[in-house]
Design a protein around this motif. Structure first.
Motif, PDB file in Angstrom:
ATOM      1  N   ALA A  66       0.806  -1.219   0.000  1.00  0.00           N
ATOM      2  CA  ALA A  66       0.000   0.000   0.000  1.00  0.00           C
ATOM      3  C   ALA A  66       0.838   1.268   0.000  1.00  0.00           C
ATOM      4  CB  ALA A  66      -0.940   0.010   1.208  1.00  0.00           C
ATOM      5  N   ASP A  67       2.119   1.138   0.296  1.00  0.00           N
ATOM      6  CA  ASP A  67       3.007   2.309   0.331  1.00  0.00           C
ATOM      7  C   ASP A  67       3.740   2.532  -0.982  1.00  0.00           C
ATOM      8  OD1 ASP A  67       2.375   3.079   2.911  1.00  0.00           O
ATOM      9  OD2 ASP A  67       3.930   1.820   3.808  1.00  0.00           O
ATOM     10  N   TYR A  68       3.281   1.861  -2.047  1.00  0.00           N
ATOM     11  CA  TYR A  68       3.900   2.017  -3.358  1.00  0.00           C
ATOM     12  C   TYR A  68       2.831   2.249  -4.413  1.00  0.00           C
ATOM     13  CZ  TYR A  68       8.104  -0.010  -1.275  1.00  0.00           C
ATOM     14  OH  TYR A  68       9.212  -0.261  -0.480  1.00  0.00           O
ATOM     15  N   SER A  69       3.059   3.247  -5.245  1.00  0.00           N
ATOM     16  CA  SER A  69       2.203   3.518  -6.402  1.00  0.00           C
ATOM     17  C   SER A  69       2.850   4.641  -7.192  1.00  0.00           C
ATOM     18  CB  SER A  69       0.791   3.944  -5.967  1.00  0.00           C
ATOM     19  OG  SER A  69       0.816   5.235  -5.373  1.00  0.00           O
ATOM     20  N   ALA A  70       2.342   4.867  -8.395  1.00  0.00           N
ATOM     21  CA  ALA A  70       2.834   6.001  -9.183  1.00  0.00           C
ATOM     22  C   ALA A  70       2.587   7.308  -8.438  1.00  0.00           C
ATOM     23  CB  ALA A  70       2.150   6.016 -10.548  1.00  0.00           C
ATOM     24  N   GLY A  71       1.453   7.387  -7.746  1.00  0.00           N
ATOM     25  CA  GLY A  71       1.148   8.587  -6.972  1.00  0.00           C
ATOM     26  C   GLY A  71       2.141   8.834  -5.856  1.00  0.00           C
ATOM     27  N   HIS A  72       2.567   7.764  -5.176  1.00  0.00           N
ATOM     28  CA  HIS A  72       3.579   7.919  -4.130  1.00  0.00           C
ATOM     29  C   HIS A  72       4.875   8.494  -4.696  1.00  0.00           C
ATOM     30  CE1 HIS A  72       1.065   5.068  -1.765  1.00  0.00           C
ATOM     31  NE2 HIS A  72       1.631   5.644  -0.726  1.00  0.00           N
ATOM     32  N   LEU A  73       5.293   7.995  -5.853  1.00  0.00           N
ATOM     33  CA  LEU A  73       6.542   8.471  -6.451  1.00  0.00           C
ATOM     34  C   LEU A  73       6.448   9.947  -6.829  1.00  0.00           C
ATOM     35  CD1 LEU A  73       7.572   5.483  -8.762  1.00  0.00           C
ATOM     36  CD2 LEU A  73       8.026   5.830  -6.326  1.00  0.00           C
ATOM     37  N   ALA A  74       5.294  10.345  -7.349  1.00  0.00           N
ATOM     38  CA  ALA A  74       5.102  11.743  -7.724  1.00  0.00           C
ATOM     39  C   ALA A  74       5.107  12.645  -6.488  1.00  0.00           C
ATOM     40  CB  ALA A  74       3.792  11.894  -8.498  1.00  0.00           C
ATOM     41  N   ARG A  75       4.447  12.209  -5.430  1.00  0.00           N
ATOM     42  CA  ARG A  75       4.426  13.013  -4.202  1.00  0.00           C
ATOM     43  C   ARG A  75       5.804  13.078  -3.556  1.00  0.00           C
ATOM     44  NH1 ARG A  75      -0.630  10.459  -4.040  1.00  0.00           N
ATOM     45  NH2 ARG A  75       0.108   8.731  -2.746  1.00  0.00           N
ATOM     46  N   ALA A  89      12.616  23.865 -10.526  1.00  0.00           N
ATOM     47  CA  ALA A  89      13.835  23.171 -10.938  1.00  0.00           C
ATOM     48  C   ALA A  89      13.636  22.524 -12.291  1.00  0.00           C
ATOM     49  CB  ALA A  89      14.201  22.103  -9.911  1.00  0.00           C
ATOM     50  N   ALA A  90      14.741  22.253 -12.958  1.00  0.00           N
ATOM     51  CA  ALA A  90      14.708  21.374 -14.121  1.00  0.00           C
ATOM     52  C   ALA A  90      14.639  19.947 -13.603  1.00  0.00           C
ATOM     53  CB  ALA A  90      15.952  21.570 -14.977  1.00  0.00           C
ATOM     54  N   ILE A  91      13.785  19.135 -14.203  1.00  0.00           N
ATOM     55  CA  ILE A  91      13.590  17.756 -13.752  1.00  0.00           C
ATOM     56  C   ILE A  91      14.000  16.809 -14.874  1.00  0.00           C
ATOM     57  CG2 ILE A  91      11.987  16.079 -12.790  1.00  0.00           C
ATOM     58  CD1 ILE A  91      12.275  18.535 -11.036  1.00  0.00           C
ATOM     59  N   VAL A  92      14.887  15.877 -14.531  1.00  0.00           N
ATOM     60  CA  VAL A  92      15.345  14.871 -15.484  1.00  0.00           C
ATOM     61  C   VAL A  92      14.864  13.509 -14.991  1.00  0.00           C
ATOM     62  CG1 VAL A  92      17.339  13.814 -16.620  1.00  0.00           C
ATOM     63  CG2 VAL A  92      17.390  16.253 -15.992  1.00  0.00           C
ATOM     64  N   GLY A  93      13.941  12.898 -15.727  1.00  0.00           N
ATOM     65  CA  GLY A  93      13.422  11.598 -15.343  1.00  0.00           C
ATOM     66  C   GLY A  93      13.892  10.530 -16.315  1.00  0.00           C
ATOM     67  N   PHE A  94      14.548   9.506 -15.776  1.00  0.00           N
ATOM     68  CA  PHE A  94      15.020   8.400 -16.605  1.00  0.00           C
ATOM     69  C   PHE A  94      14.158   7.168 -16.363  1.00  0.00           C
ATOM     70  CE2 PHE A  94      17.507   4.432 -16.572  1.00  0.00           C
ATOM     71  CZ  PHE A  94      17.746   4.310 -17.933  1.00  0.00           C
ATOM     72  N   SER A  95      13.642   6.560 -17.444  1.00  0.00           N
ATOM     73  CA  SER A  95      12.895   5.305 -17.376  1.00  0.00           C
ATOM     74  C   SER A  95      11.780   5.419 -16.345  1.00  0.00           C
ATOM     75  CB  SER A  95      13.865   4.158 -17.084  1.00  0.00           C
ATOM     76  OG  SER A  95      13.282   2.911 -17.341  1.00  0.00           O
ATOM     77  N   LEU A  96      11.805   4.610 -15.281  1.00  0.00           N
ATOM     78  CA  LEU A  96      10.787   4.683 -14.240  1.00  0.00           C
ATOM     79  C   LEU A  96      10.665   6.092 -13.667  1.00  0.00           C
ATOM     80  CD1 LEU A  96       8.910   2.850 -12.287  1.00  0.00           C
ATOM     81  CD2 LEU A  96      10.869   2.998 -10.729  1.00  0.00           C
ATOM     82  N   GLY A  97      11.770   6.812 -13.601  1.00  0.00           N
ATOM     83  CA  GLY A  97      11.757   8.171 -13.073  1.00  0.00           C
ATOM     84  C   GLY A  97      11.020   9.156 -13.945  1.00  0.00           C
ATOM     85  N   GLY A  98      10.712   8.758 -15.187  1.00  0.00           N
ATOM     86  CA  GLY A  98       9.926   9.631 -16.051  1.00  0.00           C
ATOM     87  C   GLY A  98       8.502   9.805 -15.571  1.00  0.00           C
ATOM     88  N   PRO A 100       7.136  10.155 -12.293  1.00  0.00           N
ATOM     89  CA  PRO A 100       6.988  11.308 -11.402  1.00  0.00           C
ATOM     90  C   PRO A 100       7.391  12.628 -12.051  1.00  0.00           C
ATOM     91  CG  PRO A 100       8.767   9.854 -10.670  1.00  0.00           C
ATOM     92  CD  PRO A 100       8.005   9.123 -11.706  1.00  0.00           C
ATOM     93  N   ALA A 101       8.399  12.606 -12.924  1.00  0.00           N
ATOM     94  CA  ALA A 101       8.812  13.840 -13.600  1.00  0.00           C
ATOM     95  C   ALA A 101       7.678  14.378 -14.471  1.00  0.00           C
ATOM     96  CB  ALA A 101      10.056  13.575 -14.444  1.00  0.00           C
ATOM     97  N   LEU A 102       7.058  13.496 -15.243  1.00  0.00           N
ATOM     98  CA  LEU A 102       5.958  13.899 -16.117  1.00  0.00           C
ATOM     99  C   LEU A 102       4.749  14.332 -15.302  1.00  0.00           C
ATOM    100  CD1 LEU A 102       4.889  14.108 -19.032  1.00  0.00           C
ATOM    101  CD2 LEU A 102       4.276  11.686 -18.883  1.00  0.00           C
ATOM    102  N   ALA A 103       4.452  13.616 -14.219  1.00  0.00           N
ATOM    103  CA  ALA A 103       3.307  13.974 -13.374  1.00  0.00           C
ATOM    104  C   ALA A 103       3.483  15.364 -12.784  1.00  0.00           C
ATOM    105  CB  ALA A 103       3.148  12.939 -12.268  1.00  0.00           C
TER     106      ALA A 103
END
Length: 271
Positions: A66-75, A89-98, A100-103
């Protein structure tokens, strides 16, 4: 820098250099250590922040799904900015990191000066295959087959080009995977990767992103090539750049070319 508190999560952060802030968000089973080359290349002109996402590296790895989701990563990304008192800031999201960066760029564009999406959207054109891969790795985790899990991940489209370049690079990628807490990897797979919406179903969100965007993709990153082109043609102010002779792990496979592309794009924003 150590760890900062983001809600109930202790987040491992590195903070180097001075100037306009740039935040680097890593991919699955990589951790902030993957950004070594980019931190070194950018820190003379920018304040470079890299952090371990939840379930990775030295950041807390909650033991419940329950402590993992795309929403958790964005928050978490917003929480890192707030904790460091960074308004924009400038945000650089790689792969999975894209994700939260896009959100962040879509929901709070006033906090993003520039957006870089690198090798983002793996398998977006074939989500069933991505789900199958995640389930396979979950099965190996459930069986306690960590060595087989690492080998299988290294054979995947995500890591194989980098891993095949040399024994040293294979060992480096294996070390990054093994440094990922097993609970973090388990729940990232089950609650984020396996449940991720395809970018091809998010065109409305992509069209709403007002931030200047650079889409980077490795020449041989076949699992992201279609997604990269979708991002570049759908985000209103986006450009596509291909990193020559690289697979999915372009920041590690071609660090000089990747860093040069970042510097050129970020410099366009001015001082």
């Amino acid at each position: 820098m150590g760890r900062i508190q983001v809600g109930d999560l202790a987040v491992a952060v590195s903070d180097a250099g001075a100037g306009p802030p740039v935040v680097l968000v890593h991919g699955l089973a990589c951790g902030k250590r993957m950004w070594f080359h980019q931190v070194r290349a950018l820190r003379n002109r920018f304040r470079v922040i890299a952090y371990d996402q939840r379930g990775h590296g030295l950041t807390d790895a909650p033991a419940v799904a329950a402590d993992y989701s795309a929403g958790h990563l964005a928050r978490d990304l917003v929480g890192v900015l707030d904790a460091l008192k960074i308004e924009r800031a400038a945000i650089v999201g790689f792969s999975l990191g894209g994700g939260p960066a896009l959100a962040l760029a879509a929901s709070k564009p006033e906090r993003v000066s520039r957006l870089v999406l690198a090798d983002v959207g793996a398998g977006a054109d074939d989500p069933l295959k991505t789900e199958w891969m995640a389930r396979r790795w979950l099965t190996l985790i459930g069986q306690g087959e960590v060595d087989e899990l690492v080998c299988d991940m290294l054979r995947s489209e995500l890591f194989k080009v980098y891993a095949k370049r040399s024994a040293r690079r294979r060992e480096h990628m294996a070390a990054l995977i093994r440094a990922t807490p097993i609970d973090g990897l388990r729940f990232m797979l089950s609650e984020v990767l396996a449940k991720r919406k395809s970018l091809f179903r998010l065109t409305g969100l992509l069209k709403s992103v007002p931030v200047p965007t650079l889409v980077l993709v490795g020449q041989y990153d076949y699992v992201c090539s279609k997604a990269a082109r979708l991002l570049a043609r759908t985000i209103p102010n986006a450009a596509l750049k291909i990193i020559e002779n690289s697979g999915h792990m372009s920041p590690l496979e071609r660090p000089a070319a990747f860093s040069a592309a970042l510097l050129e794009f970020l410099a366009e924003a001015g001082p």
